[in-house]
Design an enzyme around this catalytic site. Structure first.
Site, mmCIF file in Angstrom:
data_model
loop_
_atom_site.group_PDB
_atom_site.id
_atom_site.type_symbol
_atom_site.label_atom_id
_atom_site.label_comp_id
_atom_site.label_asym_id
_atom_site.label_seq_id
_atom_site.Cartn_x
_atom_site.Cartn_y
_atom_site.Cartn_z
ATOM 1 N N ALA A 130 1.054 -1.269 -0.045
ATOM 2 C CA ALA A 130 0.016 -0.095 0.078
ATOM 3 C C ALA A 130 0.871 1.220 0.085
ATOM 4 C CB ALA A 130 -0.941 0.041 1.000
ATOM 5 N N LEU A 131 1.020 1.791 -0.965
ATOM 6 C CA LEU A 131 2.133 2.952 -1.432
ATOM 7 C C LEU A 131 1.252 4.176 -1.862
ATOM 8 C CD1 LEU A 131 5.036 4.035 -1.121
ATOM 9 C CD2 LEU A 131 5.491 2.934 -3.476
ATOM 10 N N PRO A 134 -4.399 8.933 -3.288
ATOM 11 C CA PRO A 134 -5.352 9.865 -4.183
ATOM 12 C C PRO A 134 -4.553 11.135 -4.901
ATOM 13 C CG PRO A 134 -6.402 8.830 -2.233
ATOM 14 C CD PRO A 134 -5.119 8.403 -1.841
ATOM 15 N N GLY A 137 0.819 9.773 -6.762
ATOM 16 C CA GLY A 137 1.059 8.613 -7.447
ATOM 17 C C GLY A 137 2.667 8.285 -7.435
ATOM 18 N N ILE A 163 -4.821 -0.034 -4.763
ATOM 19 C CA ILE A 163 -4.020 -1.071 -3.999
ATOM 20 C C ILE A 163 -4.341 -2.285 -4.566
ATOM 21 C CG2 ILE A 163 -3.471 -1.909 -1.789
ATOM 22 C CD1 ILE A 163 -2.384 1.082 -2.321
ATOM 23 N N ARG A 272 -4.726 -17.444 -42.096
ATOM 24 C CA ARG A 272 -5.659 -16.384 -42.615
ATOM 25 C C ARG A 272 -5.383 -16.404 -44.164
ATOM 26 N NH1 ARG A 272 -10.791 -14.447 -42.267
ATOM 27 N NH2 ARG A 272 -10.722 -12.350 -43.101
ATOM 28 N N ILE A 342 -3.132 -7.497 -37.144
ATOM 29 C CA ILE A 342 -2.873 -8.785 -37.856
ATOM 30 C C ILE A 342 -4.174 -9.473 -37.816
ATOM 31 C CG2 ILE A 342 -1.859 -11.030 -37.991
ATOM 32 C CD1 ILE A 342 0.710 -9.627 -37.355
ATOM 33 N N GLU A 368 4.048 0.607 -10.635
ATOM 34 C CA GLU A 368 5.615 0.149 -10.204
ATOM 35 C C GLU A 368 6.412 1.228 -10.774
ATOM 36 O OE1 GLU A 368 7.052 -3.588 -9.105
ATOM 37 O OE2 GLU A 368 4.941 -4.646 -9.108
#
Length: 388
Positions: A130-131, A134, A137, A163, A272, A342, A368
């Protein structure tokens, strides 16, 4: 079948090659269908399955039920790459057991390690990190959640958001401002059990690739003195040290997504029909496939070099981990986009593998350490080295 020639590279040893073979077989047998409608229940099931399979033992040191004496980045990367190629949610479940316990492995007391790590390795308990807040960031130093000293411990007030495993975790590694110094130097880490009074899940967050995410609120949450993880005022450094290990593995997950996209696109191009031939006969398609192969091999080289530097050379790999995450996540987005192209209309049809990959990969360029943050890290490391 994805290209596995990289397993012969000198960055990896026979133990890693055996790990890759064993996990591949396990994934084929156990991850055929991991897209249930109840994401929480599916994530809990996957943690249990990964624990029963012995794969979560790679998330903790050997003294606490793990495989290696210390965390082996190359093993973590191989596992995430392989899981991601088969199931994005399985990769998520594995990754959060590692990230949510990594700070404990690195900085916890003997009592803290004994209390949490064996259960993480068995899949008995679900971990979380939990880093993010609100209002902050990427700018971790601007966090507002506070932990104030009391006569018998700490009192925490504030909020965390986005989180992973929020709402289903059994414990959180929480970072809060304790005020020893301004900015990042006044942050500490704590271990918080999910049933602690004053902790409340206020929002479950739905994202484009369903994963358990939540906003947490802390209202006069009381923690005992021994909830402190590591040294007071050293929480930011502890968070960054943890991310230095797991940032490389985010690139590995992106690599797994990209390999799956290349496999799917190659099979599509070969089957295809286009005029008297197939898409694979078309020079434009061949150009796309060549670019995809180049991006994948480049990412793999950066990822396993970053792990090798840390595991074998014992070097801090902040620069190399940032390079690996930046290139692997950005290029995986491009590889998957080419695969969607594709496939044509089928590529944006809900339920198509490349459509799911398109949604899965996007968050990896944010969490991260966003791509923009990685560029700052790389530039600062480069400038410092050039000055030296």
């Amino acid at each position: 079948m994805a290209d596995r020639s990289f397993l012969d590279w000198p960055f990896l040893d026979d133990g890693h090659r055996a790990l890759a073979d064993d996990l591949e077989a396990w994934c084929v047998a156990n991850l055929a269908d991991t897209h249930g409608s109840d994401t929480d229940a599916e994530c809990r099931r996957l943690v249990r399955a990964l624990g029963d399979g012995g794969w979560l033992r790679f998330c903790v040191p050997a003294a606490w039920g793990g495989v290696h004496e210390t965390l082996d980045i190359r093993s973590l990367a191989l596992i995430r790459e392989t899981l991601a190629r088969h199931s994005g949610l399985a990769d998520f479940a594995f990754a959060m057991q590692g990230l949510g316990s990594g700070t404990i492995s690195l900085f916890g007391t003997e009592a803290q390690k004994r209390a949490y790590l064996p259960a993480v390795a068995r899949g008995d308990k679900i971990a979380a990190f939990a880093l993010t807040e609100p209002g902050s960031g990427s700018d971790v130093a601007a966090m507002e959640t506070r932990a104030d000293r009391t006569d018998d411990g700490w009192r925490v007030n504030g909020a965390k958001t986005y989180i992973s495993n929020g709402g289903i975790a059994d414990h959180y590694v929480l970072f809060a401002r304790t005020g020893e110094a301004p900015g990042a130097k006044g942050v500490s880490a704590f271990i918080v059990d999910a049933d602690t009074a004053g902790l409340r899940v206020t929002e479950r967050i739905e994202v484009i690739a369903p994963h358990p995410l939540a906003t947490l609120e802390f209202t006069d949450m009381a923690l005992a003195a021994d909830a402190l993880l590591g040294e007071g005022g050293r929480g930011f450094a502890a968070a960054m040290a943890t991310l230095d290990i797991f940032r490389t593995t985010v690139g590995a997950a992106a690599l797994g997504f990209a390999r799956r996209a290349l496999d799917e696109a190659t099979a599509r191009a070969r089957t295809r029909r286009l005029g008297e031939g197939t898409l694979a006969d078309n020079p434009i398609t061949q150009s796309k496939l060549a670019e995809m192969v180049l991006d994948i091999d480049s990412s793999a080289l950066l990822i396993y070099r970053a792990g090798w530097l840390r595991d074998v050379r014992g070097q801090r790999n902040t620069r190399e981990a940032a390079l690996a995450k930046l290139h692997a996540t950005d290029s995986a987005q491009q590889v998957i986009d080419k695969a969607v192209q594709i496939f044509g209309g089928l590529g944006v049809t809900v339920g198509a593998p490349v459509e799911a990959l398109y949604r899965e990969v996007r968050a990896l360029r944010i969490y991260e350490g966003a791509s923009e943050v990685q560029k700052i890290v790389i530039a600062r490391q480069h400038l410092a080295q050039s000055a030296a």
